[in-house]
Design an enzyme around this catalytic site. Structure first.
Site, PDB file in Angstrom:
ATOM      1  N   ASN A  34       0.874  -1.166   0.000  1.00 30.41           N
ATOM      2  CA  ASN A  34       0.000   0.000   0.000  1.00 30.41           C
ATOM      3  C   ASN A  34       0.916   1.223   0.000  1.00 30.41           C
ATOM      4  O   ASN A  34       1.473   1.590   1.025  1.00 30.41           O
ATOM      5  CB  ASN A  34      -0.889  -0.019   1.245  1.00 30.41           C
ATOM      6  CG  ASN A  34      -1.898   1.117   1.244  1.00 30.41           C
ATOM      7  OD1 ASN A  34      -1.864   1.996   0.370  1.00 30.41           O
ATOM      8  ND2 ASN A  34      -2.772   1.119   2.228  1.00 30.41           N
ATOM      9  N   ARG A 115      -2.561  -2.168  -3.466  1.00 27.91           N
ATOM     10  CA  ARG A 115      -3.832  -1.498  -3.204  1.00 27.91           C
ATOM     11  C   ARG A 115      -3.895  -0.219  -4.035  1.00 27.91           C
ATOM     12  O   ARG A 115      -2.959   0.584  -4.016  1.00 27.91           O
ATOM     13  CB  ARG A 115      -3.945  -1.153  -1.723  1.00 27.91           C
ATOM     14  CG  ARG A 115      -5.154  -0.300  -1.435  1.00 27.91           C
ATOM     15  CD  ARG A 115      -5.355  -0.074   0.044  1.00 27.91           C
ATOM     16  NE  ARG A 115      -6.560   0.695   0.251  1.00 27.91           N
ATOM     17  CZ  ARG A 115      -6.579   1.957   0.705  1.00 27.91           C
ATOM     18  NH1 ARG A 115      -5.447   2.570   1.017  1.00 27.91           N
ATOM     19  NH2 ARG A 115      -7.709   2.598   0.846  1.00 27.91           N
ATOM     20  N   HIS A 204     -13.411   1.662   0.079  1.00 28.32           N
ATOM     21  CA  HIS A 204     -13.377   0.540   1.036  1.00 28.32           C
ATOM     22  C   HIS A 204     -14.014  -0.713   0.426  1.00 28.32           C
ATOM     23  O   HIS A 204     -14.451  -1.613   1.152  1.00 28.32           O
ATOM     24  CB  HIS A 204     -14.150   0.853   2.339  1.00 28.32           C
ATOM     25  CG  HIS A 204     -13.541   1.918   3.184  1.00 28.32           C
ATOM     26  ND1 HIS A 204     -14.306   2.754   3.980  1.00 28.32           N
ATOM     27  CD2 HIS A 204     -12.258   2.281   3.413  1.00 28.32           C
ATOM     28  CE1 HIS A 204     -13.521   3.585   4.634  1.00 28.32           C
ATOM     29  NE2 HIS A 204     -12.263   3.320   4.305  1.00 28.32           N
ATOM     30  N   ARG A 263     -13.435  13.829   8.674  1.00 27.60           N
ATOM     31  CA  ARG A 263     -14.242  14.266   7.523  1.00 27.60           C
ATOM     32  C   ARG A 263     -15.683  14.526   7.925  1.00 27.60           C
ATOM     33  O   ARG A 263     -16.230  13.832   8.778  1.00 27.60           O
ATOM     34  CB  ARG A 263     -14.250  13.191   6.422  1.00 27.60           C
ATOM     35  CG  ARG A 263     -12.902  12.933   5.815  1.00 27.60           C
ATOM     36  CD  ARG A 263     -13.030  11.993   4.607  1.00 27.60           C
ATOM     37  NE  ARG A 263     -11.732  11.499   4.216  1.00 27.60           N
ATOM     38  CZ  ARG A 263     -11.419  10.199   4.118  1.00 27.60           C
ATOM     39  NH1 ARG A 263     -12.323   9.264   4.356  1.00 27.60           N
ATOM     40  NH2 ARG A 263     -10.205   9.846   3.760  1.00 27.60           N
ATOM     41  N   GLU A 411      -8.097  -6.464   4.918  1.00 24.59           N
ATOM     42  CA  GLU A 411      -7.948  -6.020   3.531  1.00 24.59           C
ATOM     43  C   GLU A 411      -6.714  -6.619   2.880  1.00 24.59           C
ATOM     44  O   GLU A 411      -6.710  -6.908   1.685  1.00 24.59           O
ATOM     45  CB  GLU A 411      -7.917  -4.485   3.480  1.00 24.59           C
ATOM     46  CG  GLU A 411      -9.302  -3.893   3.702  1.00 24.59           C
ATOM     47  CD  GLU A 411      -9.298  -2.396   3.973  1.00 24.59           C
ATOM     48  OE1 GLU A 411      -8.894  -2.023   5.090  1.00 24.59           O
ATOM     49  OE2 GLU A 411      -9.691  -1.636   3.095  1.00 24.59           O
TER      50      GLU A 411
END
Ligand code: AMP
Length: 423
Positions: A34, A115, A204, A263, A411
């Site tokens: 990643n 990713r 996601h 956020r 993940e």
């Protein structure tokens, strides 16, 4: 592949059928990478057991002094050294595998999984990274200006340093390419939306797909109406019917939807105009405000839920305590609204699954949401919900109208398994 128009031929990128090579020796592994703008995170995964054989990260790439951490079994190696760019960073990762183990050759590395946040309309499944695929990821940079350029740095150097294994891109958006138009489209003027690729891509997706599939296995049936709550620092919710996503809360970017660590989630877009006109803020300032300075952090000063609960329970200042409680009410209410609307979209609900940092660990968030859903027959098992565990578990009562699961997302494992389909 023609990349004229909006979409490459579906057949080129459609999900490959599962690998049919049969039993694998347990020494096989997949390296999952990643790559961020100033960091590289990696994990060597045993795709059969799901174990992380080794993992680590390179941080502060481009700063005068960088930091590297490599973990193999009980051995933790930490080093401070300048890492001027991703090429040096990836070389250091490979050096650590050589010197600290495990040797990548002996680990039987079968593929490298990368990713990638934004796959746009091009990718509805994992893709073997050829030069063409690499260039498509680059073409999508305007849709993910912070992420895709950083992923490309990792992809380019990894392909160069490990040319003999397949490199596979696994997209955060791929699962949600199956969204029906009714949830993927904004009610924006069509010409503008199409010209600038403005639609809902979700995010996601690797986690929502993995978790919903694992829940279907646990329940022993595919015809399920599921809601998956991926509640981490970034947070999103999806509605999955018979294995297919029918709605999700993140949109063109990960800003839409739930309230998050920093956020806003859903907000009237006119707030942007208002802040520009009245507060004289620039587009970039509003972008930073919405993405980095809002959510829990913006409302309480803390983005970590543990700190917010601590303020609620222990803060000496009653005003701070009240602010934190109000922020938590906003957080839970947003969850409740999505669960309600997705239940209506699904035409009923069999399972709610909590996953990611907050979903897996924050029993109070789970309890408050479940209690708000009590009028609909949802019953949480308060004791089971309180138990801390890294295992998948049911936290609802036997007579609950909806089964509530806590399921640890993984993940890296999902990326490793998808990458393996090209090995
Ligand atoms: P993630 O992005 O999935 O790594 O989730 C990170 C977030 O999980 C943190 O910012 C915390 O808010 C939350 N978290 C982690 N551990 C706990 C815990 N024990 N209780 C409540 N929240 C937690």
């Amino acid at each position: 592949v023609t990349i004229d128009g909006n979409r490459a031929p579906a057949s080129y990128f459609s999900s490959p059928s599962p690998n049919t090579k049969g039993e694998r020796v347990s020494s096989s592994s997949v390296l999952v990478i990643n790559s961020g703008s100033s960091s590289i995170k990696y994990q060597l995964v045993d795709p059969e057991t799901g174990d992380a054989i080794a993992k680590g990260l390179v941080e502060r790439i481009g700063d005068p002094m960088g930091f590297i951490k490599h973990v193999y079994g009980d051995a933790v190696t930490e080093e401070e050294l300048p890492v001027p760019d991703h090429t040096v960073g990836m070389r250091e990762v490979l050096r650590l595998f050589d010197t600290e183990g495990p040797s990548l050759a002996e680990a039987g590395i079968l593929a490298v999984g990368h990713r990638v946040v934004q796959g746009g309309r091009y990718f509805d499944g994992p893709a073997l990274i050829t030069d063409e695929v690499r260039n498509l990821i680059e073409e999508l940079c305007p849709l993910a200006p912070l992420h895709n350029p950083a992923h490309l740095k990792g992809i380019d150097v990894a392909r160069e340093l490990m040319p003999d294994v397949p490199h596979v891109a696994v997209f955060d958006t791929a699962f949600f390419q199956q969204l029906p138009d009714r949830s993927a489209l904004y009610a924006l003027e069509t010409e503008t939306a199409e010209k600038y690729s403005v639609r809902r891509y979700g995010a996601h997706g690797t986690s929502h797909q993995f978790v919903s599939q694992e829940i279907a296995k646990l329940e022993g049936r595919d015809d399920l109406k599921q809601i998956v709550l991926h509640l981490g620092n970034g947070a999103s919710v999806s509605a999955v019917k018979n294995g297919k996503p029918i709605d999700t809360s993140m949109g063109l970017t990960p800003l839409e939807g739930l309230m998050m660590g920093t956020r806003t989630g859903d907000i009237d877009p006119a707030v942007v105009f208002h802040l520009q006109r009245v507060a004289g803020m620039s587009v970039d300032e509003v972008d930073t405000l919405f993405n980095k300075k809002s959510g829990m952090k913006g409302m309480t000063g803390e983005s970590d839920m543990r700190s917010v609960w601590d303020m609620i329970h222990n803060d000496d200042d009653p005003e701070a305590q009240q602010r934190a409680r109000t922020a938590m009410d906003v957080y839970i209410n947003r969850l409740l609204k999505y669960v309600g609307s997705y239940t209506a979209e699904l035409g009923g609900l069999d399972v709610i699954t909590f996953t990611a940092g907050i979903g897996e660990n924050d029993a109070a968030v789970r309890r408050e949401l479940a209690e708000a859903l009590a009028p609909f027959g949802v019953k949480i098992d308060v004791e089971a919900n309180q138990v801390r565990s890294g295992e998948p578990r049911v936290v609802s009562t036997a007579d609950s109208a909806v089964t509530i699961y806590v399921f640890p997302t993984n993940e890296e494992l999902a990326i490793a398994r998808q990458a393996l389909t090209f090995a």
